[in-house]
Scaffold this active site. Structure first.
Site, PDB file in Angstrom:
ATOM      1  N   HIS A  10     -15.318 -14.239 -21.578  1.00 13.54           N
ATOM      2  CA  HIS A  10     -15.027 -13.559 -22.846  1.00 13.54           C
ATOM      3  C   HIS A  10     -14.004 -12.432 -22.682  1.00 13.54           C
ATOM      4  O   HIS A  10     -12.963 -12.418 -23.333  1.00 13.54           O
ATOM      5  CB  HIS A  10     -16.313 -13.028 -23.462  1.00 13.54           C
ATOM      6  CG  HIS A  10     -17.345 -14.077 -23.683  1.00 13.54           C
ATOM      7  ND1 HIS A  10     -17.066 -15.254 -24.339  1.00 13.54           N
ATOM      8  CD2 HIS A  10     -18.647 -14.156 -23.309  1.00 13.54           C
ATOM      9  CE1 HIS A  10     -18.158 -16.009 -24.377  1.00 13.54           C
ATOM     10  NE2 HIS A  10     -19.121 -15.362 -23.754  1.00 13.54           N
ATOM     11  N   CYS A  42     -23.998 -17.866 -25.116  1.00 12.30           N
ATOM     12  CA  CYS A  42     -24.987 -17.587 -26.149  1.00 12.30           C
ATOM     13  C   CYS A  42     -25.329 -18.845 -26.949  1.00 12.30           C
ATOM     14  O   CYS A  42     -26.289 -18.862 -27.717  1.00 12.30           O
ATOM     15  CB  CYS A  42     -24.496 -16.493 -27.093  1.00 12.30           C
ATOM     16  SG  CYS A  42     -22.885 -16.821 -27.831  1.00 12.30           S
ATOM     17  N   THR A 111     -14.639  -9.850 -14.026  1.00  9.91           N
ATOM     18  CA  THR A 111     -15.420 -10.725 -13.146  1.00  9.91           C
ATOM     19  C   THR A 111     -16.804 -11.048 -13.692  1.00  9.91           C
ATOM     20  O   THR A 111     -17.517 -11.870 -13.122  1.00  9.91           O
ATOM     21  CB  THR A 111     -15.556 -10.088 -11.757  1.00  9.91           C
ATOM     22  OG1 THR A 111     -15.952  -8.711 -11.896  1.00  9.91           O
ATOM     23  CG2 THR A 111     -14.231 -10.136 -11.009  1.00  9.91           C
ATOM     24  N   ASP A 274      -4.049   1.951 -12.311  1.00  8.46           N
ATOM     25  CA  ASP A 274      -3.464   0.645 -12.620  1.00  8.46           C
ATOM     26  C   ASP A 274      -4.487  -0.489 -12.604  1.00  8.46           C
ATOM     27  O   ASP A 274      -4.109  -1.661 -12.647  1.00  8.46           O
ATOM     28  CB  ASP A 274      -2.334   0.331 -11.633  1.00  8.46           C
ATOM     29  CG  ASP A 274      -1.129   1.233 -11.831  1.00  8.46           C
ATOM     30  OD1 ASP A 274      -0.809   1.524 -13.003  1.00  8.46           O
ATOM     31  OD2 ASP A 274      -0.525   1.657 -10.824  1.00  8.46           O
TER      32      ASP A 274
END
Length: 442
Positions: A10, A42, A111, A274
């Site tokens: 997502h 979901c 991740t 960064d």
């Protein structure tokens, strides 16, 4: 500008789409260890139950769509190590075992998370499964075809939805959880008790307040779950105990919470200027308390991924935090919640009061009407709203989004009492139920 994105569910998918849109000159490379992206976990229970017939509908992007945006998507690539100071990474192609080295100017860490798997004795037995991704869902469906006795461990949203799906498909289902209630992290007892009753009426065994001790098997396959209070036959066991951030690559390099969730600021910047992080891999500001918290929700993930991409070059869009707003439908129960439950607030040492209504949501002169149970949790001294829960046999769950905004903006329960809402007999009473629950506090 070279942008590397690690993980593509997502948060990653949202971040990639915005990065490609806003910085067309950027060279974007995505590393994903799985063979698919953007799976809506979901929807697993809907897929298992057969409500969703085609699992492809649970994907909203693909490597092909990424390529159309000019993105290089390296599927089945496992990132082995990263040096955020030197801005280098090394990954392995899981198909060819080839090692790939790369550099980046900006890094977006998406991740995600992975299910918590305690080291129970017997955990290695066959037919003890996780429930997180597309491959898991396919395996669960296949294994469930032959299973008669299914045990679900974990009474959060995913576990509860699977119990409903298995029960409706005619399985003997047992639900085990350490808590003495289902969905205890999300709802107070008056909202969970009716759902528990619905399960009992349908023959679901509720083994609540019990701790799993071990699994026992026959010929290498699970046959029994043993807790501190009982034994339960099982052809199939689904672990739904919770999730932890997948952030091992960044330990010692980025600031984290104790559980490994990466700490970010309001622009999704980590402790390295960064390196950005979004989704289940990081913490988010929880507005009811003002503190960073770990709240792994798809809504948080897509929002954070979008914000991270917008701020890659300069801080432009600020995160407003989250209330952990969520909803669930189990049988006839339409439930939604936002912010803190009464119990959670008390456990946090907060001085709170509550206001609850049980009333028909629209006028009794209408042909039909249903009860709504609505509870507001607010600070006793300031009146600031910190949480709300709603349940009804008709779908009124969207109203909880309104309370979510109230919490986000720091509104008081007294202000909610006189907020302007429309009246129309098809939908509500002259005093909207959101007004009514707050009016009781004046």
């Amino acid at each position: 500008m070279k942008v590397a994105v690690i993980g593509c569910t997502h948060a990653g998918t949202a971040a990639i789409a915005q990065t490609a849109k806003r910085y067309p000159e950027a060279q974007i490379t995505v590393y994903e260890r799985n063979d698919n992206i953007s799976f809506l976990s979901c929807g697993i229970a809907l897929y298992v139950s057969g409500v969703v017939q085609d699992a492809q509908g649970l994907f909203y992007s693909s490597p092909e769509k990424m390529a159309e945006m000019g993105v290089t998507t390296r599927m089945r690539h496992d990132v082995l190590d990263i040096n955020v100071e030197q801005k280098t990474l090394r990954a392995r192609n899981l198909e060819t075992q080839e090692l790939v080295e790369d550099t980046f100017d900006k890094l977006i860490v998406t991740t995600g998370s992975w299910p918590i798997v305690p080291k129970f004795p017997g955990i290695e037995l066959d037919n003890i499964m996780l429930c997180k991704n597309y491959n898991h869902s396919n395996m669960i469906i296949e294994k469930a075809k032959e299973a008669k006795n299914i045990v679900v461990i974990g009474a959060g949203y995913i576990g509860i939805e699977l119990v409903e799906a298995f029960e409706e498909s005619g399985k003997n289902v047992t639900l085990i959880d350490m808590s003495d209630r289902i969905m205890s992290k999300y709802l107070d007892e008056e909202f969970t008790a009716p759902v528990e009753q619905s399960f009992k009426e349908r023959g679901v065994k509720l083994a609540l307040g019990e701790t799993v001790n071990r699994f026992e098997g026959v010929d290498g396959q699970v046959a029994k779950v043993v807790t501190n209070a009982g034994e339960y036959e099982a052809d199939l066991v689904i672990l739904c105990i919770g999730f932890k951030p997948s952030t091992e690559l960044f330990r010692g390099q980025l600031e984290m919470l104790d559980n490994g969730a990466i700490i970010v600021d309001e622009y999704m910047r980590t402790s390295h200027p960064d390196v950005f992080a979004a989704g289940d891999s990081c913490a988010v500001k929880y507005n009811p308390t003002g503190e960073a918290a770990y709240i792994p929700l798809a809504t948080n993930a897509v929002r954070m991924g979008t914000i991270a991409a917008c701020n890659l070059v300069e801080p432009r869009i600020r995160s407003l935090g989250t209330q952990g707003t969520s909803g669930i439908k189990i049988y006839e129960h339409h439930i939604a919640t936002t912010g803190m439950t009464e119990q959670a607030a008390l456990d946090a040492g907060m001085n709170v009061k509550v206001s609850t209504i049980n009333e028909n949501y629209r006028p009794e002169f209408m042909p039909t009407y249903e009860l709504i149970t609505l509870k507001i949790v607010y600070e006793a001294d300031t009146g600031r709203i910190v949480g709300a829960q709603l349940s009804s046999k008709v779908d009124l769950t969207a109203a909880i989004n309104t309370v979510s905004v109230c919490i986000q903006k720091g509104m008081t329960v007294h202000e909610l009492a006189v907020v302007d809402f429309f009246f129309q007999p098809h939908f509500n009473k002259p005093w909207n139920f959101l007004n009514s629950v707050a009016l009781q506090t004046l």
